[in-house]
Motif scaffolding. Structure first.
Motif, mmCIF file in Angstrom:
data_model
loop_
_atom_site.group_PDB
_atom_site.id
_atom_site.type_symbol
_atom_site.label_atom_id
_atom_site.label_comp_id
_atom_site.label_asym_id
_atom_site.label_seq_id
_atom_site.Cartn_x
_atom_site.Cartn_y
_atom_site.Cartn_z
ATOM 1 N N THR A 156 9.653 -23.063 -17.885
ATOM 2 C CA THR A 156 9.261 -24.142 -16.991
ATOM 3 C C THR A 156 8.736 -23.573 -15.680
ATOM 4 O OG1 THR A 156 11.539 -24.243 -16.188
ATOM 5 C CG2 THR A 156 10.948 -25.727 -17.982
ATOM 6 N N ALA A 157 7.947 -24.388 -14.976
ATOM 7 C CA ALA A 157 7.414 -23.975 -13.686
ATOM 8 C C ALA A 157 8.558 -23.750 -12.713
ATOM 9 C CB ALA A 157 6.456 -25.036 -13.156
ATOM 10 N N LEU A 158 8.543 -22.610 -12.066
ATOM 11 C CA LEU A 158 9.597 -22.263 -11.115
ATOM 12 C C LEU A 158 9.053 -22.290 -9.699
ATOM 13 C CD1 LEU A 158 12.488 -21.148 -10.606
ATOM 14 C CD2 LEU A 158 11.503 -18.852 -10.824
ATOM 15 N N LEU A 159 7.996 -21.529 -9.458
ATOM 16 C CA LEU A 159 7.400 -21.419 -8.127
ATOM 17 C C LEU A 159 5.890 -21.618 -8.253
ATOM 18 C CD1 LEU A 159 7.703 -20.599 -5.076
ATOM 19 C CD2 LEU A 159 7.211 -18.267 -5.830
ATOM 20 N N GLU A 160 5.354 -22.518 -7.421
ATOM 21 C CA GLU A 160 3.919 -22.782 -7.415
ATOM 22 C C GLU A 160 3.424 -22.749 -5.967
ATOM 23 O OE1 GLU A 160 2.970 -26.050 -10.592
ATOM 24 O OE2 GLU A 160 4.945 -26.482 -9.740
ATOM 25 N N VAL A 161 2.724 -21.682 -5.636
ATOM 26 C CA VAL A 161 2.101 -21.535 -4.320
ATOM 27 C C VAL A 161 0.614 -21.819 -4.497
ATOM 28 C CG1 VAL A 161 1.599 -19.951 -2.427
ATOM 29 C CG2 VAL A 161 3.808 -19.834 -3.602
ATOM 30 N N SER A 162 0.112 -22.842 -3.825
ATOM 31 C CA SER A 162 -1.262 -23.276 -4.044
ATOM 32 C C SER A 162 -2.028 -23.381 -2.733
ATOM 33 C CB SER A 162 -1.283 -24.646 -4.746
ATOM 34 O OG SER A 162 -0.589 -24.592 -5.980
ATOM 35 N N ASP A 163 -3.125 -22.628 -2.640
ATOM 36 C CA ASP A 163 -4.049 -22.684 -1.509
ATOM 37 C C ASP A 163 -3.328 -22.562 -0.168
ATOM 38 O OD1 ASP A 163 -6.603 -22.838 -0.384
ATOM 39 O OD2 ASP A 163 -6.447 -25.001 -0.093
ATOM 40 N N LEU A 164 -2.390 -21.642 -0.069
ATOM 41 C CA LEU A 164 -1.540 -21.528 1.114
ATOM 42 C C LEU A 164 -2.301 -20.927 2.289
ATOM 43 C CD1 LEU A 164 1.453 -22.190 1.683
ATOM 44 C CD2 LEU A 164 1.950 -19.769 1.347
ATOM 45 N N GLN A 165 -2.209 -21.614 3.419
ATOM 46 C CA GLN A 165 -2.824 -21.168 4.668
ATOM 47 C C GLN A 165 -1.706 -21.022 5.702
ATOM 48 O OE1 GLN A 165 -6.363 -21.194 4.526
ATOM 49 N NE2 GLN A 165 -6.395 -22.202 2.533
ATOM 50 N N THR A 166 -1.550 -19.835 6.251
ATOM 51 C CA THR A 166 -0.501 -19.601 7.240
ATOM 52 C C THR A 166 -1.060 -18.793 8.402
ATOM 53 O OG1 THR A 166 1.217 -19.597 5.524
ATOM 54 C CG2 THR A 166 1.809 -18.666 7.650
ATOM 55 N N ALA A 167 -0.636 -19.155 9.613
ATOM 56 C CA ALA A 167 -1.107 -18.457 10.806
ATOM 57 C C ALA A 167 0.051 -18.229 11.760
ATOM 58 C CB ALA A 167 -2.200 -19.274 11.504
ATOM 59 N N TYR A 168 -0.115 -17.225 12.601
ATOM 60 C CA TYR A 168 0.787 -17.011 13.732
ATOM 61 C C TYR A 168 -0.030 -17.303 14.976
ATOM 62 C CZ TYR A 168 3.744 -14.562 10.341
ATOM 63 O OH TYR A 168 4.520 -14.242 9.254
ATOM 64 N N GLY A 169 0.230 -18.459 15.573
ATOM 65 C CA GLY A 169 -0.594 -18.871 16.710
ATOM 66 C C GLY A 169 -2.025 -19.090 16.255
ATOM 67 N N LEU A 197 -2.866 -15.907 6.084
ATOM 68 C CA LEU A 197 -3.066 -16.233 4.679
ATOM 69 C C LEU A 197 -4.228 -17.203 4.525
ATOM 70 C CD1 LEU A 197 0.610 -16.739 3.416
ATOM 71 C CD2 LEU A 197 -0.747 -14.629 3.472
ATOM 72 N N PHE A 198 -5.069 -16.905 3.548
ATOM 73 C CA PHE A 198 -6.269 -17.690 3.316
ATOM 74 C C PHE A 198 -6.314 -18.115 1.843
ATOM 75 C CE2 PHE A 198 -7.044 -14.729 6.732
ATOM 76 C CZ PHE A 198 -7.775 -15.433 7.682
ATOM 77 N N GLY A 199 -5.640 -19.213 1.536
ATOM 78 C CA GLY A 199 -5.697 -19.730 0.169
ATOM 79 C C GLY A 199 -4.873 -18.955 -0.841
ATOM 80 N N MET A 200 -3.687 -18.497 -0.432
ATOM 81 C CA MET A 200 -2.812 -17.745 -1.347
ATOM 82 C C MET A 200 -2.432 -18.592 -2.560
ATOM 83 S SD MET A 200 -1.840 -14.607 -1.155
ATOM 84 C CE MET A 200 -0.410 -14.811 -2.193
ATOM 85 N N GLN A 201 -2.455 -17.930 -3.731
ATOM 86 C CA GLN A 201 -2.070 -18.571 -4.986
ATOM 87 C C GLN A 201 -1.035 -17.694 -5.683
ATOM 88 O OE1 GLN A 201 -3.503 -21.477 -5.995
ATOM 89 N NE2 GLN A 201 -5.196 -21.576 -4.529
#
Length: 237
Positions: free
Chosen positions: A3-16, A21-25
């Protein structure tokens, strides 16, 4: 079927104002052992922090066990069954080995054989020998064993190891790899950040390579093993 456990989709993260992160999958099923690979400073730890809720993403989504968790508090995500062995280990220096482990004991995951002190002692006999020692009296390798044991005491659905064998002597490093092999054989889902690709292709079934916060390659172990040029270009080994 897993079964699906972890789904990271199009993740965008910034510090200030600095986006990391630019669209992490990243997608894992129950029972998977996956790696996150890349040079230092490419966004691996930021990905982990975003999954754990320690750094709030600005876009995209993180789902754990089918529930969206981006934006939730880190302690709530942890209680859902996600445990991390952090870079730097971060054990309690003024608690004994045994008390470090007892502090994190929790019955999660519905395991028929949950992780207990006795199981951790069996996995790491060296910790049993030093159970009365304070955390700051342990070697680096013993601290890493303790950090892994502490995470297992939470009985997690997913175990994340950030720089699992960084700075360890070769013999101790091999102890850690053998521990992870045992956990994989028992069906523990694991996400590993490390640089020892030759060892990781034997341990994991899927790999994600990132550079400057973007996924540049994803695939299985046979595919990664067959492309050593990827190792040199993106991981530096």
């Amino acid at each position: 079927m897993s079964t699906a456990l972890l789904e990271v989709s199009d993740l965008q993260t910034a510090y200030g104002s600095s986006q990391v992160l630019f669209g992490m999958q990243l997608h894992m099923r129950s029972g998977d052992v996956a790696t996150l690979l890349g040079r230092n400073g490419m966004g691996k730890t930021t990905t982990v922090r975003s999954i754990l809720g320690l750094t709030r993403p600005q876009g995209g989504s993180v789902r754990f066990l089918g529930e969206r968790v981006d934006g939730l508090a880190p302690d709530r995500i942890a209680r859902m069954g996600l445990a991390v062995v952090p870079e730097g280990r971060q054990i309690f220096p003024n608690l004994s080995v045994e008390d470090n482990l007892k502090a994190f004991a929790a019955r999660r995951n519905g395991l028929s054989e949950p992780w207990t002190l006795d199981r951790v002692w069996a996995m790491f006999p060296r910790l049993l020998e030093r159970r009365r020692n304070m955390g700051n009296q342990l070697s680096g390798g013993e601290q890493q064993m303790l950090a892994i044991g502490r995470a297992l005491m939470t009985n997690p659905h997913l175990l994340i190891l950030d720089e699992a064998t960084e700075g360890l002597a070769p013999l101790i490093r091999e102890d850690i790899w053998q521990c992870l092999d045992t956990l994989r054989a028992a069906g523990q889902s694991i996400l590993v950040i490390d640089k020892y690709v030759q060892r990781l292709v034997k341990l994991a079934n899927q790999h994600t390579v990132i550079e400057r916060g973007r996924v540049v390659w994803q695939g299985d172990s046979p595919s990664l093993a067959a492309q050593p040029e990827l190792w040199h270009r993106y991981i530096g080994v």
